[in-house]
Design an enzyme around this catalytic site. Structure first.
Site, mmCIF file in Angstrom:
data_model
loop_
_atom_site.group_PDB
_atom_site.id
_atom_site.type_symbol
_atom_site.label_atom_id
_atom_site.label_comp_id
_atom_site.label_asym_id
_atom_site.label_seq_id
_atom_site.Cartn_x
_atom_site.Cartn_y
_atom_site.Cartn_z
ATOM 1 N N HIS A 1 0.888 -1.080 0.018
ATOM 2 C CA HIS A 1 -0.064 0.199 0.032
ATOM 3 C C HIS A 1 0.850 1.309 0.098
ATOM 4 C CE1 HIS A 1 -3.584 -2.099 0.642
ATOM 5 N NE2 HIS A 1 -3.243 -2.860 1.660
ATOM 6 N N ARG B 1 -13.639 -1.101 -18.366
ATOM 7 C CA ARG B 1 -13.398 -2.522 -18.356
ATOM 8 C C ARG B 1 -14.393 -3.240 -17.238
ATOM 9 N NH1 ARG B 1 -7.925 -4.548 -16.114
ATOM 10 N NH2 ARG B 1 -8.490 -3.757 -14.172
ATOM 11 N N GLU C 1 -5.040 -10.933 -22.744
ATOM 12 C CA GLU C 1 -4.031 -10.977 -21.315
ATOM 13 C C GLU C 1 -3.788 -12.509 -21.196
ATOM 14 O OE1 GLU C 1 -5.948 -9.230 -18.118
ATOM 15 O OE2 GLU C 1 -8.115 -9.584 -19.099
ATOM 16 N N ASN D 1 0.332 -6.605 -18.169
ATOM 17 C CA ASN D 1 0.815 -7.298 -16.769
ATOM 18 C C ASN D 1 0.419 -8.872 -16.498
ATOM 19 O OD1 ASN D 1 0.884 -4.674 -16.544
ATOM 20 N ND2 ASN D 1 -0.456 -4.224 -14.836
ATOM 21 N N ASP D 2 -1.078 -9.151 -16.953
ATOM 22 C CA ASP D 2 -1.536 -10.612 -16.710
ATOM 23 C C ASP D 2 -0.600 -11.377 -18.029
ATOM 24 O OD1 ASP D 2 -2.532 -11.310 -14.258
ATOM 25 O OD2 ASP D 2 -4.595 -10.134 -15.101
ATOM 26 N N ARG E 1 3.526 -12.300 -10.720
ATOM 27 C CA ARG E 1 4.188 -11.109 -10.766
ATOM 28 C C ARG E 1 4.151 -10.123 -9.447
ATOM 29 N NH1 ARG E 1 -0.270 -7.106 -11.919
ATOM 30 N NH2 ARG E 1 -2.340 -8.129 -12.394
ATOM 31 N N CYS F 1 -3.020 -1.499 -22.589
ATOM 32 C CA CYS F 1 -3.300 -0.797 -21.476
ATOM 33 C C CYS F 1 -2.798 -1.323 -20.226
ATOM 34 C CB CYS F 1 -4.747 -0.801 -21.255
ATOM 35 S SG CYS F 1 -5.496 -2.629 -20.699
#
Length: 549
Positions: free
Chosen positions: A188, A331, A429, A452-453, A463, A500
């Site tokens: 965080h 999304r 992805e 990312n995925d 990741r 993205c």
């Protein structure tokens, strides 16, 4: 001069005095009490004070770092209201006739150990939150004000770790940077640091004592290095580097209003990724051409129950109206894996990253999906809205989505509710989606590649696992070939393709993506102008020729 290395959370150069930040030493002693009801009342009063503090922190974070990053303080308030937690504290006070501080400390240990032993990574992360709220309660009960940085001049903060509450309480005008021994790239605090734009390092092996406290320090957020008592040569080099970065920021500001066109005339759509409507100011401030990824799951994550159709409609309507005719790609719900909502009552999974998530939840629980789709289609009447479906792996799934969309449109027609015909696309992805992207392209209006995925599934590397960072390579040739294949298949079918994921903002790859023929890049608002700079300076055809030589 002493040099310490760490992992960079946010780039930039910070030069100033180092201040070692240590949490207040809270020695909790066990005391026998005579008046049990009075002690329970004292605990409940302290809890109410802690809840008010957390609400103030939430309000402050909301203004400074946006709704998504402020959500942690809502979670802490919910945990502080948890019946099991409070019953444990009050039961210990009552049965053992002990002071509230001690009862809180025992409950903290018990609950933190319980969470830490869970298999689910998200739930293990709650152990730190239990400790944070418990320490807050003990501070209130002990009469400690705590918090903040005691300094007149801006400083570099060095600490074992920093809780989100501590980071938000710090006066940004007094903090040049922070360096922590603990913490991860996805904690965080790291997320808050990036949003606040503070150069920061985590995982740095620094001694938290007089050898650095009060000394001159330099944090190089680009190289991931802390210099303590730098020599004159290093100080001069870092000052020059800092001046260059400031000049670069100034020059980037001059790019506002410029069209995203390469030297040889190719125009790229440069959009922004956002988590909620509070991020719109940053989108407009950084001159984004639209929104390429609105993460609608945050609407769900920030609530204790399912958001209604009307609540969602108002949010989507606000976003498309604010963007005034610019494309807004929303999304659909992407819950699951590392993003969990308790009220969804999902079954426990051994491997949630490959479990019931995103479109799989929507197709197996169509009542949730239809509510969101109704809100989206209603909002489409107020601007240029597009809908994007995540985690698609087959043509069958796309057709199932289309069937539900058709049912929603029929309902709206029967009710006489106005809507437009938004573009509908899918996220690419997974390797499966890449390999059949030629077939998928016949079914949709656009592709958006979630790098990312895609990287995670292609390399078979979690990741978020910091122990595997040495093996994780976002520039892996296999990943880049998959991106290129996806773009090529999109164009063969006459649809557009964008990126993205985080790689879209990686300026080391911008020219590569342009050479692949990407039509759109969607990045965090702060990355719009740096990416635009590369686009304006690139001759795509010349770059392709050099690659072939």
């Amino acid at each position: 001069m002493r040099v310490y290395s760490g992992k960079s959370v946010f780039g930039g150069i910070a030069i100033g005095t180092i201040q070692v930040y240590k949490k207040g030493e809270q020695q909790v002693k066990r005391r026998k009490i005579e008046d049990v009801p009075a002690e329970i009342r004292r605990y409940r009063t302290a809890k109410q004070t802690a809840l008010e503090q957390l609400q103030n922190l939430y309000d402050k974070a909301l203004k400074e770092v946006g709704e998504a990053n402020a959500a942690i303080f809502e979670i802490h308030q919910m945990m502080l209201e948890d019946d099991d937690y409070n019953e444990s504290v009050e039961n210990i006070i009552e049965t053992q006739r002990v002071n509230a501080e001690y009862a809180v400390a025992v409950t903290e240990d018990n609950f933190a150990q319980m969470f830490a032993s869970m298999e689910d990574e998200y739930m293990r992360g709650r152990a730190a939150d239990v400790r944070d709220i418990s320490e807050r309660l003990v501070s209130v009960l002990s009469g400690n004000a705590g918090g903040g940085v005691q300094t007149e001049e801006p400083v570099i903060i060095a600490a074992q770790d920093l809780a989100p509450s501590e980071t938000v309480q710090m006066d940004k005008q007094k903090v040049l940077s922070f360096v922590t021994i603990d913490g991860s790239m996805n904690s965080h605090t790291a997320i808050l640091a990036r949003t606040m734009g503070i150069p920061a390092l985590v995982g740095a092996s620094v001694p938290l004592d007089d050898t650095i406290d009060g000394r001159l320090g330099i944090v190089d957020g680009v190289s991931g290095v802390l210099y303590v008592e730098p020599d004159e040569e290093t100080l001069a080099q870092m000052k020059e580097k800092q001046a260059q970065q400031e000049e670069q920021k100034r020059l980037l500001e001059l790019l506002k209003g410029r069209e995203n066109k390469t030297l040889d005339g190719k125009t790229i759509q440069l959009y922004a990724n956002i988590g909620n409507s509070k991020d719109l100011a940053a989108v407009l401030q950084n001159d984004a051409g639209g929104i390429g990824l609105f993460r609608s799951e945050f609407i769900y994550l920030e609530r204790e129950d399912f958001p209604t159709e009307e609540e969602q409609f108002q949010i989507y309507k606000t976003v498309v109206q604010t963007m005034a005719g610019k494309r807004v790609i929303i999304r659909t719900l992407d819950i699951g894996a590392d993003k969990q909502c308790e009220y969804f009552h999902m079954d426990k999974e051994d491997n949630p990253a490959m479990g019931c998530r995103a479109i799989r939840i929507c197709l197996t629980r169509p009542e949730i999906f239809k509510t969101q789709l109704r809100a989206l289609f209603r909002a489409s009447a107020f601007g240029k809205l597009a809908i994007m479906y995540p985690m698609i792996t087959s043509v069958k799934e796309v057709r199932a989505v289309k069937q539900i969309v058709s049912e929603v449109k029929e309902e709206l027609d029967r009710q006489g509710i106005e809507y437009n015909t938004p573009e509908q696309g899918i996220m690419i992805e997974t390797p499966a989606a890449v390999m059949i992207s030629d077939e998928l392209a016949k079914e949709v209006d656009f592709f958006s590649i979630g790098t990312n995925d895609l990287t995670q599934y292609t390399l078979a590397i979690d990741r978020q696992n910091t122990k595997l960072e040495a093996f994780y390579d976002a520039h892996h040739p296999a990943v880049l070939k998959m991106i290129e294949m996806t773009i090529a298949n999109a164009h063969k079918a006459g649809i557009w393709a964008g990126i993205c994921g985080e790689l879209g903002a990686d300026t080391q790859l911008t020219k590569e993506f342009l050479a692949m023929g990407v039509d759109e890049l969607s990045v965090s608002p702060a990355k719009i102008l740096p990416v635009r700079k590369v686009i304006l300076e690139t001759d795509v055809e010349a770059y392709r020729r050099r690659k072939q030589e």
